[in-house]
Design a protein around this motif. Structure first.
Motif, mmCIF file in Angstrom:
data_model
loop_
_atom_site.group_PDB
_atom_site.id
_atom_site.type_symbol
_atom_site.label_atom_id
_atom_site.label_comp_id
_atom_site.label_asym_id
_atom_site.label_seq_id
_atom_site.Cartn_x
_atom_site.Cartn_y
_atom_site.Cartn_z
ATOM 1 N N PRO A 178 36.071 12.628 -28.645
ATOM 2 C CA PRO A 178 35.009 11.640 -28.398
ATOM 3 C C PRO A 178 33.616 12.247 -28.319
ATOM 4 C CG PRO A 178 36.318 12.008 -26.431
ATOM 5 C CD PRO A 178 37.040 12.680 -27.534
ATOM 6 N N ALA A 179 33.513 13.458 -27.763
ATOM 7 C CA ALA A 179 32.188 14.090 -27.631
ATOM 8 C C ALA A 179 31.604 14.428 -28.997
ATOM 9 C CB ALA A 179 32.300 15.341 -26.769
ATOM 10 N N ASP A 180 32.431 14.936 -29.886
ATOM 11 C CA ASP A 180 31.956 15.278 -31.237
ATOM 12 C C ASP A 180 31.497 14.026 -31.979
ATOM 13 O OD1 ASP A 180 32.900 18.313 -31.883
ATOM 14 O OD2 ASP A 180 34.334 17.332 -30.558
ATOM 15 N N LEU A 181 32.291 12.958 -31.867
ATOM 16 C CA LEU A 181 31.936 11.712 -32.540
ATOM 17 C C LEU A 181 30.660 11.126 -31.959
ATOM 18 C CD1 LEU A 181 32.655 9.548 -34.610
ATOM 19 C CD2 LEU A 181 34.101 8.453 -32.886
ATOM 20 N N ALA A 182 30.522 11.182 -30.641
ATOM 21 C CA ALA A 182 29.315 10.657 -29.991
ATOM 22 C C ALA A 182 28.081 11.427 -30.435
ATOM 23 C CB ALA A 182 29.476 10.715 -28.479
ATOM 24 N N ARG A 183 28.176 12.756 -30.534
ATOM 25 C CA ARG A 183 27.041 13.564 -30.997
ATOM 26 C C ARG A 183 26.651 13.199 -32.424
ATOM 27 N NH1 ARG A 183 29.321 17.748 -27.805
ATOM 28 N NH2 ARG A 183 30.668 18.408 -29.526
ATOM 29 N N ALA A 184 27.657 12.979 -33.292
ATOM 30 C CA ALA A 184 27.362 12.623 -34.688
ATOM 31 C C ALA A 184 26.669 11.266 -34.763
ATOM 32 C CB ALA A 184 28.651 12.605 -35.498
ATOM 33 N N PHE A 199 31.310 8.392 -43.432
ATOM 34 C CA PHE A 199 30.397 9.470 -43.059
ATOM 35 C C PHE A 199 30.869 10.121 -41.768
ATOM 36 C CE2 PHE A 199 26.880 11.071 -40.553
ATOM 37 C CZ PHE A 199 26.247 11.915 -41.444
ATOM 38 N N PHE A 200 31.137 9.323 -40.761
ATOM 39 C CA PHE A 200 31.559 9.868 -39.477
ATOM 40 C C PHE A 200 32.941 10.503 -39.553
ATOM 41 C CE2 PHE A 200 28.534 6.526 -37.989
ATOM 42 C CZ PHE A 200 27.594 7.398 -37.460
ATOM 43 N N ALA A 201 33.801 9.965 -40.421
ATOM 44 C CA ALA A 201 35.159 10.502 -40.550
ATOM 45 C C ALA A 201 35.152 11.960 -40.965
ATOM 46 C CB ALA A 201 35.951 9.677 -41.554
ATOM 47 N N PHE A 202 34.177 12.344 -41.777
ATOM 48 C CA PHE A 202 34.171 13.709 -42.315
ATOM 49 C C PHE A 202 32.980 14.550 -41.844
ATOM 50 C CE2 PHE A 202 36.538 11.081 -45.355
ATOM 51 C CZ PHE A 202 37.735 11.771 -45.369
ATOM 52 N N SER A 204 31.831 14.506 -38.318
ATOM 53 C CA SER A 204 31.702 14.398 -36.866
ATOM 54 C C SER A 204 32.061 15.676 -36.126
ATOM 55 C CB SER A 204 32.570 13.250 -36.334
ATOM 56 O OG SER A 204 32.106 12.014 -36.821
ATOM 57 N N VAL A 205 32.823 16.544 -36.761
ATOM 58 C CA VAL A 205 33.265 17.752 -36.060
ATOM 59 C C VAL A 205 32.675 18.984 -36.731
ATOM 60 C CG1 VAL A 205 35.392 16.709 -35.230
ATOM 61 C CG2 VAL A 205 35.389 17.857 -37.439
ATOM 62 N N ALA A 206 32.558 20.041 -35.952
ATOM 63 C CA ALA A 206 31.977 21.288 -36.453
ATOM 64 C C ALA A 206 32.897 21.932 -37.484
ATOM 65 C CB ALA A 206 31.735 22.244 -35.293
ATOM 66 N N ASP A 207 32.297 22.767 -38.337
ATOM 67 C CA ASP A 207 33.061 23.407 -39.403
ATOM 68 C C ASP A 207 34.230 24.231 -38.878
ATOM 69 O OD1 ASP A 207 31.351 22.309 -41.227
ATOM 70 O OD2 ASP A 207 30.124 24.103 -41.487
ATOM 71 N N ASP A 208 34.052 24.846 -37.694
ATOM 72 C CA ASP A 208 35.087 25.749 -37.202
ATOM 73 C C ASP A 208 36.351 25.025 -36.728
ATOM 74 O OD1 ASP A 208 33.644 24.660 -35.081
ATOM 75 O OD2 ASP A 208 34.023 26.367 -33.760
ATOM 76 N N ILE A 209 36.277 23.719 -36.497
ATOM 77 C CA ILE A 209 37.476 22.978 -36.084
ATOM 78 C C ILE A 209 37.878 21.900 -37.104
ATOM 79 C CG2 ILE A 209 37.046 23.380 -33.635
ATOM 80 C CD1 ILE A 209 36.166 20.411 -33.472
ATOM 81 N N ARG A 210 37.130 21.789 -38.195
ATOM 82 C CA ARG A 210 37.403 20.714 -39.159
ATOM 83 C C ARG A 210 38.801 20.822 -39.752
ATOM 84 N NH1 ARG A 210 32.615 20.254 -42.035
ATOM 85 N NH2 ARG A 210 32.091 18.613 -40.547
ATOM 86 N N GLU A 211 39.237 22.019 -40.093
ATOM 87 C CA GLU A 211 40.571 22.175 -40.674
ATOM 88 C C GLU A 211 41.646 21.784 -39.669
ATOM 89 O OE1 GLU A 211 43.364 25.697 -42.581
ATOM 90 O OE2 GLU A 211 41.186 25.846 -42.773
ATOM 91 N N ARG A 212 41.448 22.173 -38.419
ATOM 92 C CA ARG A 212 42.421 21.810 -37.389
ATOM 93 C C ARG A 212 42.495 20.299 -37.218
ATOM 94 N NH1 ARG A 212 40.863 23.757 -31.686
ATOM 95 N NH2 ARG A 212 40.192 21.605 -31.323
ATOM 96 N N VAL A 213 41.351 19.640 -37.215
ATOM 97 C CA VAL A 213 41.320 18.187 -37.076
ATOM 98 C C VAL A 213 42.019 17.526 -38.269
ATOM 99 C CG1 VAL A 213 39.825 16.152 -36.962
ATOM 100 C CG2 VAL A 213 39.259 18.197 -35.634
ATOM 101 N N ASN A 214 41.759 18.042 -39.468
ATOM 102 C CA ASN A 214 42.442 17.503 -40.653
ATOM 103 C C ASN A 214 43.957 17.583 -40.494
ATOM 104 O OD1 ASN A 214 40.059 16.920 -41.999
ATOM 105 N ND2 ASN A 214 40.022 18.860 -43.107
ATOM 106 N N ASP A 215 44.418 18.722 -40.003
ATOM 107 C CA ASP A 215 45.861 18.896 -39.808
ATOM 108 C C ASP A 215 46.389 17.915 -38.763
ATOM 109 O OD1 ASP A 215 45.905 20.967 -41.641
ATOM 110 O OD2 ASP A 215 45.734 22.540 -40.122
#
Length: 324
Positions: A178-184, A199-202, A204-215
């Motif tokens: 929720p914090a990442d989405l709120a910041r975006a 836009f928000f779906a892709f 909202s999260v930082a590059d370093d956790i994007r792959e983890r979120v995708n998984d």
């Protein structure tokens, strides 16, 4: 005179053999093993495997991505299906072992015509189709364009509406990040922008956790991620991103399937209840909109129900495809 008569006899005999030669070529296209077919100015790779049942058309598998391949499905789910069905695995243009078109011609209509051209080369009047994720969109579009050539349709986590898939991912982010989405959203408001869910779906999260979120959107059991990557590594194949990039640039993020009335064949919609890449609401709606659809939900399964519930998946598909 004798020489002319002999030549005429030879020519007539050769002409008489043409239909048989054509039939032999078509039969060869359906022989077990790997094949290459040049259709619509692109070389496609496909493989035929399994047992052909009397009165049951071959099942053509359309992989996801866009730009992935059919190797992992064959390795993880195909072998079990092959004991009961004849399968055709196809790597779509620009994907897997198929050619990247020198013209850069990528579009869903072009890929639909690839499937139809391949069907003609296979020499079969009808196909059963199975589409996973993006392959589900292709399966829907082919079935709408050529319903007379589709006996049955299996949709696995089908991407029938990209805006709805984006909404499902945003709902996942709102719950888990929720914090990442709120910041975006705050950043967009500060820029006085009103972007859509994609836009928000892709973004909202930082590059370093994007792959983890995708998984996490696709795999309820993260152990399956390692298994999937091991299969991908063994294949030696990679997604170049060329096909996906071309589709995104041509407006695929707004894609919604709409020709429901064209699909008069039986359809099996298979959905993982923990699939946040496509979203269960979108798959339930898809089943309601299709004239002859049956929805099967897999509790605890994600975007790859054939990995999370392999035995049930195999039984459901075989029963449906072979059923009368």
């Amino acid at each position: 005179m004798m020489r002319s008569a002999t030549l005429l006899t030879v020519l007539l005999a050769a002409l008489a053999c043409l239909p048989a030669a054509r039939a032999a070529s078509t039969t060869g296209a359906m022989q077990a093993g790997e094949h290459q077919a040049v259709v619509n100015d692109v070389r496609l790779w496909y493989k035929v495997a399994g047992r052909a049942g009397a009165g049951t058309p071959p099942l053509l598998f359309l992989h996801g991505g866009p730009g992935y391949n059919s190797y992992s499905f064959e390795a993880q789910a195909g072998k079990a299906l092959e004991s009961k069905l004849q399968l055709v695995y196809l790597d779509q243009r620009g994907s897997g072992r198929s050619e990247r078109p020198w013209t850069g011609a990528y579009s869903i209509p072009a890929m639909v015509e690839d499937i139809e051209a391949l069907r003609k080369q296979l020499g079969v009047p009808k196909l059963a189709l199975m589409g996973h994720s993006f392959g589900g969109a292709l399966a829907l579009e082919y079935a709408a364009a050529y319903p007379q050539h589709v006996s049955k349709l299996v949709l696995v986590s089908a991407a029938s509406s990209i805006p709805d898939a984006c909404a499902a991912r945003v709902a996942f982010l709102d719950k888990r990040y929720p914090a990442d989405l709120a910041r975006a959203r705050a950043a967009a408001a500060e820029r006085k922008e009103t972007p859509d869910d994609c836009f928000f779906a892709f973004n909202s999260v930082a590059d370093d956790i994007r792959e983890r979120v995708n998984d996490e959107t696709m795999f309820p059991d993260m152990k399956k991620v390692a298994e999937q990557r091991a299969v991908d590594a063994k294949s030696g194949l990679r997604n170049t991103g060329e096909l996906g990039g071309a589709l995104w640039n041509s407006g695929f993020l707004s894609y919604r399937f709409s020709r429901f009335e064209r699909l008069t064949m039986p359809v099996l919609v298979l959905a993982g209840q923990e699939d946040h890449a496509i979203g269960l609401p979108a798959q339930r709606l898809l089943a309601k909109q299709l004239p002859k659809a049956t929805l099967v939900e897999y509790a605890g399964a994600g975007h790859f129900p054939y990995l999370d519930a392999p035995q049930r998946f195999n039984e459901d598909v075989v029963r449906f495809v072979r059923g009368r």
